[in-house]
Design a protein around this motif. Structure first.
Motif, mmCIF file in Angstrom:
data_model
loop_
_atom_site.group_PDB
_atom_site.id
_atom_site.type_symbol
_atom_site.label_atom_id
_atom_site.label_comp_id
_atom_site.label_asym_id
_atom_site.label_seq_id
_atom_site.Cartn_x
_atom_site.Cartn_y
_atom_site.Cartn_z
ATOM 1 N N LEU A 53 0.813 -1.214 0.000
ATOM 2 C CA LEU A 53 0.000 0.000 0.000
ATOM 3 C C LEU A 53 0.849 1.268 0.000
ATOM 4 O O LEU A 53 0.414 2.306 -0.477
ATOM 5 N N ARG A 54 2.055 1.172 0.540
ATOM 6 C CA ARG A 54 2.930 2.351 0.574
ATOM 7 C C ARG A 54 4.331 1.887 0.959
ATOM 8 O O ARG A 54 4.531 0.764 1.404
ATOM 9 N N ALA A 55 5.298 2.770 0.782
ATOM 10 C CA ALA A 55 6.665 2.480 1.211
ATOM 11 C C ALA A 55 6.831 2.797 2.691
ATOM 12 O O ALA A 55 6.160 3.672 3.233
ATOM 13 N N GLU A 56 7.715 2.069 3.329
ATOM 14 C CA GLU A 56 8.038 2.288 4.741
ATOM 15 C C GLU A 56 9.556 2.182 4.881
ATOM 16 O O GLU A 56 10.101 1.164 5.328
ATOM 17 N N PRO A 57 10.301 3.218 4.482
ATOM 18 C CA PRO A 57 11.767 3.151 4.455
ATOM 19 C C PRO A 57 12.403 2.777 5.782
ATOM 20 O O PRO A 57 13.499 2.205 5.812
ATOM 21 N N ALA A 58 11.729 3.076 6.912
ATOM 22 C CA ALA A 58 12.313 2.778 8.220
ATOM 23 C C ALA A 58 12.538 1.293 8.433
ATOM 24 O O ALA A 58 13.330 0.898 9.298
ATOM 25 N N VAL A 59 11.866 0.461 7.658
ATOM 26 C CA VAL A 59 12.015 -0.982 7.841
ATOM 27 C C VAL A 59 13.451 -1.426 7.576
ATOM 28 O O VAL A 59 13.931 -2.402 8.170
ATOM 29 N N TRP A 60 14.159 -0.697 6.714
ATOM 30 C CA TRP A 60 15.529 -1.101 6.373
ATOM 31 C C TRP A 60 16.494 -0.924 7.537
ATOM 32 O O TRP A 60 17.589 -1.493 7.529
ATOM 33 N N THR A 61 16.121 -0.139 8.536
ATOM 34 C CA THR A 61 17.027 0.132 9.654
ATOM 35 C C THR A 61 16.720 -0.712 10.889
ATOM 36 O O THR A 61 17.381 -0.560 11.911
ATOM 37 N N VAL A 62 15.722 -1.587 10.808
ATOM 38 C CA VAL A 62 15.394 -2.442 11.958
ATOM 39 C C VAL A 62 16.568 -3.371 12.258
ATOM 40 O O VAL A 62 17.107 -4.027 11.368
ATOM 41 N N ASP A 63 16.955 -3.428 13.514
ATOM 42 C CA ASP A 63 18.061 -4.295 13.930
ATOM 43 C C ASP A 63 17.618 -5.752 13.895
ATOM 44 O O ASP A 63 16.532 -6.103 14.378
ATOM 45 N N LEU A 64 18.461 -6.627 13.324
ATOM 46 C CA LEU A 64 18.147 -8.048 13.195
ATOM 47 C C LEU A 64 19.272 -8.882 13.809
ATOM 48 O O LEU A 64 20.140 -9.400 13.099
ATOM 49 N N PRO A 65 19.284 -9.024 15.112
ATOM 50 C CA PRO A 65 20.373 -9.782 15.760
ATOM 51 C C PRO A 65 20.524 -11.201 15.239
ATOM 52 O O PRO A 65 21.646 -11.710 15.133
ATOM 53 N N SER A 66 19.424 -11.862 14.912
ATOM 54 C CA SER A 66 19.488 -13.242 14.418
ATOM 55 C C SER A 66 19.606 -13.318 12.905
ATOM 56 O O SER A 66 19.876 -14.376 12.351
ATOM 57 N N GLY A 67 19.344 -12.198 12.238
ATOM 58 C CA GLY A 67 19.346 -12.182 10.780
ATOM 59 C C GLY A 67 17.973 -12.253 10.158
ATOM 60 O O GLY A 67 17.843 -12.168 8.936
ATOM 61 N N LEU A 68 16.923 -12.400 10.987
ATOM 62 C CA LEU A 68 15.570 -12.556 10.455
ATOM 63 C C LEU A 68 14.564 -11.715 11.230
ATOM 64 O O LEU A 68 14.522 -11.742 12.464
#
Length: 369
Positions: free
Chosen positions: A104-119
């Motif tokens: 429905l729209r872009a959410e650029p902040a998703v790219w900066t979410v920390d992923l300690p496990s990789g997922l």
């Protein structure tokens, strides 16, 4: 750098391609479409190749180890999303989406979410408090134990946020056979496998990043403000709008897909399916609706309205508790502004009436001519 990718076969290649073009324009990033053809000679129409969409053909099947469980509902292609990052070097974040997910729209902040496990992923909403519907008489605890999940958390693999560097350290070709040998009752294939492999370690994201069909009729769509809507049920919006076949909630999404086909010069009729509901059942739905209009409430309506309230309250509680506790790594909100929504019975389905105008505005998305 970051990118989005989809995995499909030639049957859904047009739908996936149109989704990819929409994503490339909305999100302003590379979008990769992996097409695994049943017939290597099959011709696939490509969309958006001048707008950031890249196609890959028949690369993933060779990566799968032999002997993995599959059936008509869950074919081998469901495992292939795990191997695609191998062919996408140079990105520090990847976002996988099922072909039946609409952005429905872009959410650029998703790219900066920390992923300690990789997922990073979203909980499977339909199984928050119970086992899958087809496992009759099995408790949720027993089901999770049977698939090797001890944390109580179970994800939906339709949307995956991946750290490619950490992902590359996992030997999926070895881990998959090992898992199914140890847990032969596992039935959701890559989803069960991922829930086990990352048990208690995957980063939980808000349902707005994978707003699943189980909650579409609850009247909370505008309050949650989903980024991605996931049509994870048998009938899809591009199959056409057949009354008595799907809930009225799907009408706006059906129109959005129809417009995507028209903008691409495709005939929406080529993607529709006939209404599978026979005339007798349709007559029953119309009779219930006719009676409802005259103040007669059927037992079916009373039962379904009660079930709707239960589901709506349970999901709203999950959202409110998740926001208040900071459980969702992508969220900055701490409360959900959810106005009271009253259900409406149309003879077969119960839907929550909500702000459709706002939803329709989001659905317009990028246009192509």
């Amino acid at each position: 750098m970051h990118a989005i990718y989809l995995v499909t076969d030639d049957r859904l290649a047009d739908v996936a391609g149109l989704q990819a073009r929409r994503l490339a324009v909305q999100w302003g990033c590379d979008v990769h479409v992996f097409v695994e053809r049943r017939d290597p000679a099959a011709t696939v129409r490509e969309f958006g190749t001048g707008e950031g969409v890249v196609y890959h053909y028949d690369q993933l099947a060779a990566e799968l180890p032999p002997g993995l469980p599959e059936d008509k509902k869950w074919p081998r292609i469901v495992y292939m999303r795990l191997f695609a990052p191998k062919f996408l070097p140079g990105y520090d974040r990847l976002l996988y989406l099922d072909a039946d997910i609409l952005s429905l729209r872009a959410e650029p902040a998703v790219w900066t979410v920390d992923l300690p496990s990789g997922l990073g992923a979203v909980s499977d909403i339909a199984t928050l408090s119970k086992a899958p519907q087809d496992l009759k008489g099995v408790s949720r605890a027993a089901w999770l134990a049977s698939i090797g999940v001890s944390s109580g958390r179970y994800l939906n693999s339709g949307m995956l946020l991946i750290d490619p560097e950490k992902w590359a350290r996992i030997d999926f070709a070895a881990e998959l056979p090992r898992y199914f040998a140890a847990f032969p009752e596992a039935a959701r294939y890559d989803q069960d496998f991922l829930a086990h492999l990352f048990d208690g370690r995957w980063t939980e994201l808000s349902p707005r990043l994978n707003y699943q069909a189980y909650v579409l009729e609850l009247g909370l769509t505008c309050a949650v403000a989903p980024v991605f809507v996931h049509f994870c049920r048998t009938q899809k919006p591009w199959h056409g709008d057949n009354r008595g076949w799907r809930a009225a909630t799907d009408a706006s999404y059906t129109a959005a897909y129809r417009q995507m086909f028209l903008d691409a010069g495709l005939d929406p009729a080529d993607y529709t399916r006939p209404n599978p509901v026979n005339m007798v059942r349709r007559a029953r739905y119309r009779l219930r609706l006719w009676l409802r209009g005259r103040g007669v409430v059927s037992a079916r309506e009373r039962r379904d309205i009660a079930a709707w309230h239960k589901r709506s309250e349970a999901f709203l509680q999950f959202m409110q508790e998740g926001l208040a506790s900071g459980r969702f790594a992508d969220e900055t909100r701490r409360t959900l502004d959810a106005p009271r929504c009253e259900p409406v019975f149309d003879g077969r389905f119960v839907v929550g009436v909500e702000c459709r105008r706002e939803l329709q505005a989001q659905l317009k998305g990028p246009r192509h001519v």
